[in-house]
Design an enzyme around this catalytic site. Structure first.
Site: not given
Ligand code: SAM
Length: 302
Positions: A108, A128, A160, A177-178
């Site tokens: 995002d 991402e 990743g 940040d998953s």
């Protein structure tokens, strides 16, 4: 962030409070079979499926635009600042001189935006797995994704797990940040990934990740806490209040490659926020206080 338990679009029932003309829809994310969060949306901006997940973008009345993946709220215009400031500024202020930052997940763009606010940062690599998330956030969430075109950003659309294995001593800070630790995100909270991430960190490097919520995902949080400590013995957890996440309380883990406790884990940032960086949640005092865990959370991660 729990996976949804039931169809999540329900037409406005007659007994709902009057909303804007033209009707509205109700979206519910269930945090357990018996409770969740429900928001009223004026319209659906997008709904579809990528190769990895179901993607929905809503224009909600109370939280602004909202990204939902596989039925779980990921980020909203109204409260995203809490999560993105805390998952980025805590590790970046813990590191004395963060120049190369890796963000895994984060499609995002919120973590990228916050990392770029540090002038010391020379490159932010965003890895991402789902290109469709990036494209849709660029289109519908410009306030969050607007920095993805910055010249310091390197965007890699790949897993990743694989990316980290191919890099050694390459990053000063790694932030994961998953989505929930299921499906393609599951390996990101397992020991092999933590080991590969530690290898990918430069000496003195700092690792941070979201580590689920203590209210509805205590088991997941406990598993992550136990696993990360096998690889990063100095791992410490910190909290932030995120209204749209299950239970309104979210946890993060911070660790350092050096094995000595990162400055932040000793509750004090090693450097202040860069001059002129205005935050809405993060402050040096919040940085220290976030590591003071309520007893029930201490028991979860013991
Ligand atoms: N801030 C949100 C939160 O905490 O819920 C998550 C933001 S972001 C939308 C999460 C991203 O992680 C998703 O776009 C998803 O595609 C990505 N992701 C999940 N597993 C991944 C993996 N193995 N490699 C790279 N990205 C992954």
């Amino acid at each position: 962030m729990a996976l949804n338990k039931r169809p999540f679009f329900q037409p406005a029932a007659s007994n709902q409070p009057a909303g804007p003309p033209g009707g509205h829809i109700w979206f519910t994310e269930y945090h357990s079979p018996a409770s969740g969060i429900t928001v009223r949306a004026e319209k659906t901006l997008f709904t579809g499926k990528s190769a990895f997940q179901e993607i929905v973008l809503l224009e909600t009345e109370d939280y602004g635009r909202m990204l939902v993946l596989d039925g779980a709220i990921q980020t909203t215009e109204r409260d995203e600042f809490v999560y993105h400031e805390m998952i980025v500024h805590v590790p970046l202020c813990a590191h004395p001189r963060p120049r190369r930052v890796l963000i895994v997940g984060g499609g995002d763009g919120g973590c990228v935006r916050e990392a770029l606010r540090h002038p010391e940062v020379e490159r932010v690599t965003l890895v991402e797995i789902d290109g469709m998330v990036v494209e849709l956030c660029r289109k519908f969430l410009p306030k969050i994704a607007g920095s993805l075109g910055d010249p310091r950003v390197e965007l890699c659309i790949e897993d990743g797990v694989r990316f980290v294995k191919n890099h050694t001593r390459a990053f000063d800070v790694i932030i994961v940040d998953s989505t929930d630790p299921v499906n393609m995100a599951s390996p990101l909270t397992r020991a092999p990934f933590f080991r590969a991430a530690k290898e990918a960190l430069a000496p003195g490097g700092v690792y941070a990740c979201q580590s689920q919520g203590p209210v509805f995902e205590a088991r997941g949080m406990r598993r992550i806490a136990r696993t990360i400590r096998k690889v990063f013995p100095d791992a410490a957890h910190y909290l932030a209040s995120v209204p749209t996440y299950p239970g309104g309380m979210w946890s993060f883990a911070l660790a350092s490659k050096g094995g000595k406790r990162p400055a932040a884990a000793s509750f004090a940032p090693s450097r202040p926020l860069p001059r002129g960086v205005k935050t809405r949640y993060y402050t040096p005092e919040i940085h220290r206080a976030a590591f003071a865990l309520p007893r029930f959370v201490q028991e979860i991660i013991r």
